[in-house]
Design an enzyme around this catalytic site. Sequence first.
Site, PDB file in Angstrom:
ATOM      1  CD  GLU A  60      -0.759   2.842   6.815  1.00 37.96           C
ATOM      2  OE1 GLU A  60      -1.912   2.430   7.037  1.00 37.96           O
ATOM      3  OE2 GLU A  60      -0.319   3.892   7.309  1.00 37.96           O
ATOM      4  NE  ARG A  68      -7.347   7.162  11.768  1.00 41.34           N
ATOM      5  CZ  ARG A  68      -7.991   8.163  11.172  1.00 41.34           C
ATOM      6  NH1 ARG A  68      -9.240   8.453  11.503  1.00 41.34           N
ATOM      7  NH2 ARG A  68      -7.407   8.873  10.228  1.00 41.34           N
ATOM      8  CB  THR A  96      -3.912  11.101  13.059  1.00 44.11           C
ATOM      9  OG1 THR A  96      -2.908  10.083  13.016  1.00 44.11           O
ATOM     10  CG2 THR A  96      -5.279  10.446  13.129  1.00 44.11           C
ATOM     11  CD  GLN A 126      -2.664  -1.058   2.646  1.00 37.98           C
ATOM     12  OE1 GLN A 126      -2.627  -2.074   3.330  1.00 37.98           O
ATOM     13  NE2 GLN A 126      -3.310   0.028   3.055  1.00 37.98           N
ATOM     14  CD  GLU A 128      -9.287   3.512   7.580  1.00 37.98           C
ATOM     15  OE1 GLU A 128      -9.190   4.731   7.337  1.00 37.98           O
ATOM     16  OE2 GLU A 128      -8.552   2.918   8.366  1.00 37.98           O
ATOM     17  CG  PHE A 167      -4.877   3.417  11.631  1.00 35.49           C
ATOM     18  CD1 PHE A 167      -3.986   2.599  10.954  1.00 35.49           C
ATOM     19  CD2 PHE A 167      -4.369   4.563  12.247  1.00 35.49           C
ATOM     20  CE1 PHE A 167      -2.629   2.925  10.873  1.00 35.49           C
ATOM     21  CE2 PHE A 167      -3.013   4.890  12.179  1.00 35.49           C
ATOM     22  CZ  PHE A 167      -2.152   4.058  11.489  1.00 35.49           C
ATOM     23  NE  ARG A 186     -12.797  -1.478   5.120  1.00 33.31           N
ATOM     24  CZ  ARG A 186     -13.513  -2.169   4.229  1.00 33.31           C
ATOM     25  NH1 ARG A 186     -13.429  -3.478   4.169  1.00 33.31           N
ATOM     26  NH2 ARG A 186     -14.301  -1.547   3.384  1.00 33.31           N
ATOM     27  CB  ALA A 200      -5.841   7.515   6.408  1.00 30.87           C
TER      28      ALA A 200
HETATM   29  N1  LUZ Z   1      -2.481   5.285   8.503  1.00 32.05           N
HETATM   30  C1  LUZ Z   1      -1.742   6.286   8.995  1.00 32.05           C
HETATM   31  C2  LUZ Z   1      -3.799   5.229   8.680  1.00 32.05           C
HETATM   32  O1  LUZ Z   1      -0.530   6.279   8.844  1.00 32.05           O
HETATM   33  N2  LUZ Z   1      -2.358   7.287   9.630  1.00 32.05           N
HETATM   34  C3  LUZ Z   1      -3.682   7.325   9.838  1.00 32.05           C
HETATM   35  O2  LUZ Z   1      -4.196   8.269  10.432  1.00 32.05           O
HETATM   36  C4  LUZ Z   1      -4.445   6.248   9.355  1.00 32.05           C
HETATM   37  N3  LUZ Z   1      -5.745   6.200   9.560  1.00 32.05           N
HETATM   38  C5  LUZ Z   1      -6.437   5.170   9.118  1.00 32.05           C
HETATM   39  C6  LUZ Z   1      -5.777   4.152   8.451  1.00 32.05           C
HETATM   40  N4  LUZ Z   1      -4.492   4.187   8.223  1.00 32.05           N
HETATM   41 MO1  MOS Z   2      -5.347   1.471   6.342  1.00 31.97          MO
HETATM   42  S1  MOS Z   2      -5.806   0.734   8.149  1.00 31.97           S
HETATM   43  O1  MOS Z   2      -6.185   2.743   5.940  1.00 31.97           O
HETATM   44  O2  MOS Z   2      -3.905   1.026   5.742  1.00 31.97           O
END
Ligand code: LUZ
Ligand code: MOS
Length: 755
Positions: free
Chosen positions: A226, A304, A433, A191, A705, A338, A336, A502
């Site tokens: 991610e 978060r 965030t 990702q 999400e 987070f 998903r 996110a």
């Molecule tokens: N990833 C991230 C995320 O690095 N920061 C975020 O705020 C976030 N929020 C949801 C899913 N992935």
């Molecule tokens: Mo995500 S939890 O938006 O990689």
Amino acid sequence: MKNIDSSNHLRGQSIYLDDIPLLTGTLFAVAFDSPIAHGVITKLDLTEALDSEGVVRIFTAKDIPGENQIGGIIPDEPLIADHHVHFCGMPVALVVAESDELARMAVKKIKVEISPLPIITDPREAQQKGELIVQPRTFTLGNSADAFENCVHVFEGKVDSNGQEHLYIETQGAYTVPMENGAIKIYSSTQGPTAVQRACAKVLGLPMHMLEVDVTRLGGGFGGKEDQANTWAALCAMATYHLKRPVKYSLHRMEDMRMTGKRHPYSSDYKIGLDKDLKIVAYEATFFQNAGAAADLSPAVLERTLFHCTNSYFVPNVKATAYSCRTNLPPNTAFRGFGGPQEMFVIESAIAHAADELGIHPSEIQKRNLIRTGDEYPYGQIAVSEATECWEKAEKLFDFEKAKKDVAKFNSENHLYKKGIALMPISFGISFTKTLMNQARSLVHVYTDGSVNISTGAVEMGQGVNTKILQVAAQVFSINPDSIRVNSTNTFRIANTSPSAASATADLNGRATQIACEAILNRLKDVAAIELNVAAEKISLKDQCVLIDGIKSAMDWKQLVMAAFLRRVSLSEHGHYATPEIHFDPKKEKGHPFAYHVYGSAIVTATIDCLRGTYEFDSVNVVHDFGSSMNVIIDRGQVEGGIVQGIGWMTMEEVIYDKEGRLRSNALSTYKVPDVYSVPKEINIDFLQTSKDNLAIFRSKAVGEPPLMYGIGAFFALREAIKSFNPEVKTAFDSPMTPEKVLMALHSRKLKMNN
Ligand code: LUZ
Ligand code: MOS
């Protein structure tokens, strides 16, 4: 418009990592991972493995040319264990062989001796021993301590939620190819192409411009890729660096389940205070996040959790503290939601607890406390809320009062089957965030034949982002979608990308694409004005035609593009977008971190079989705040998928580590995910159409999400059904609510609420 990938997916013609044709000379890598969760390596014997058929080389930590470090937020995660191992599944060595099978055979011949150290798997135990990933953080609003003094009702309790395996259909993997002058091309199922590029640069000690990361698409990510795609890419890249040959590693399902982190399990304490009118006046919560053995994204997930600590409610006095606790599990990671779902489950539990004690349905409390426009979230952002709108529309549209009566009637007439109904409102903040991550770029080329090619930082992982990007260009240029192509995501075309995460990917990359297309469009309009000898303001483009004052001219899109080229006008643009208005001050823990919020309400109805403890979900009825959806088919799919994944987390998916930190639910025979039989029998999704301005792309709100959290309603629907069979029981707030737990609760006499 349909998802542009549908037809290839259906025919099996879409390209995933495993579909990339291999170059002659490709080698195959497989990791040897620690069988022990915590200890010191005293001996690593590779002799027999090195003699194994087809083995080219076995790499260990000392072969890493750069830094043995892949920690993204905090540098606390070696790529390959050096002396210490911190979790079962930590890579200790990398076998590279002539085939995948031969590599796996050799891995079995590696012998390791590890002198054991104490193993911690429980976050509360870790916190007591001072094993924290980062300093704890606290969000406050008003004064909860004083406010509790004036509450008529105060309830306290404990909530546990378990992890969740991402179970992307495509497992993790990478394929690295040596290029000219020591550069390496990295195909990765990630990702975050830039995260892979950065991690590989650090591990290899190379500048980032030597590493081209290319991603066509993923077979799912859900947060699991991610950050945690970096490992496999860095391992392969290291092997390519030394051997100057292409190297591929595609994980087997059991390796993937064992070696990668999951959704963070949380253990939490709550204290909720209500006044006589059921207004939540004060709320306190303490979260113990099970981070696993390294930071990974845990500090961001923790953040978060705090942002969403009051879900969709306005509470004037809040104090929430969160600990990120270091344990000897694989580092847990983005999933998903987070950290949001974990928290929302806590406040919903607190409300259900209060409702139990007061002898009312939880919805009585939920409804009275929905956040309204102008109310303040605990972190200082003022809500622009659709919470009440979604709730009231759901109540009306799906006749909640009648549904409740039907459930009561069914329960009075049936002894061995019981139904339960729950409402689940959500509020989810859209933006990373970390403010700096909210930026994106898009590279748009118009070719002289009028066809268009777009590259962005967005990674297509089944969520349909490429379709949305394509729609943006088609709309701005007003041309046929067939003449537009969205390219693979590539770090040589688009640099310094944020991961596709996110829920913000279509917003960020869509906006960047819009900016790029509009810049080209404006240049084209100027050309048309000259060619047609009118003022540029009179020119517009519609359905591949050039219009003057809204009337078709003789010039079409292709002619205009060629005219611009002949006049040496640039037909390419690199658009940059950074979300405006957002900011956050972590010292004060206050600010305006989100571009906007997504709201919604779901009504979940469940039926349990009281002899067996098994259950079904009759329906999930949702009113969801899509803003003005730009793709109804894709958005509906995202909501349906989210609901089912959320229900899976809350009810059947049970990640089990034993006390030794070994994953017991390590295959699909022992880890149950929702299948076609366990999805709700009915899912109805109503689109709350709003016309308020927002920062989404074409006002089409982010959808990735938020809907997962409707699944939390499934837990409470089951809980209501259990209550109807066994009014004595105080079902613990301990998810997932598996059939085993349901059965125990149904037939236990005085199972105390676990607090
Ligand atoms: N990833 C991230 C995320 O690095 N920061 C975020 O705020 C976030 N929020 C949801 C899913 N992935
Ligand atoms: Mo995500 S939890 O938006 O990689």
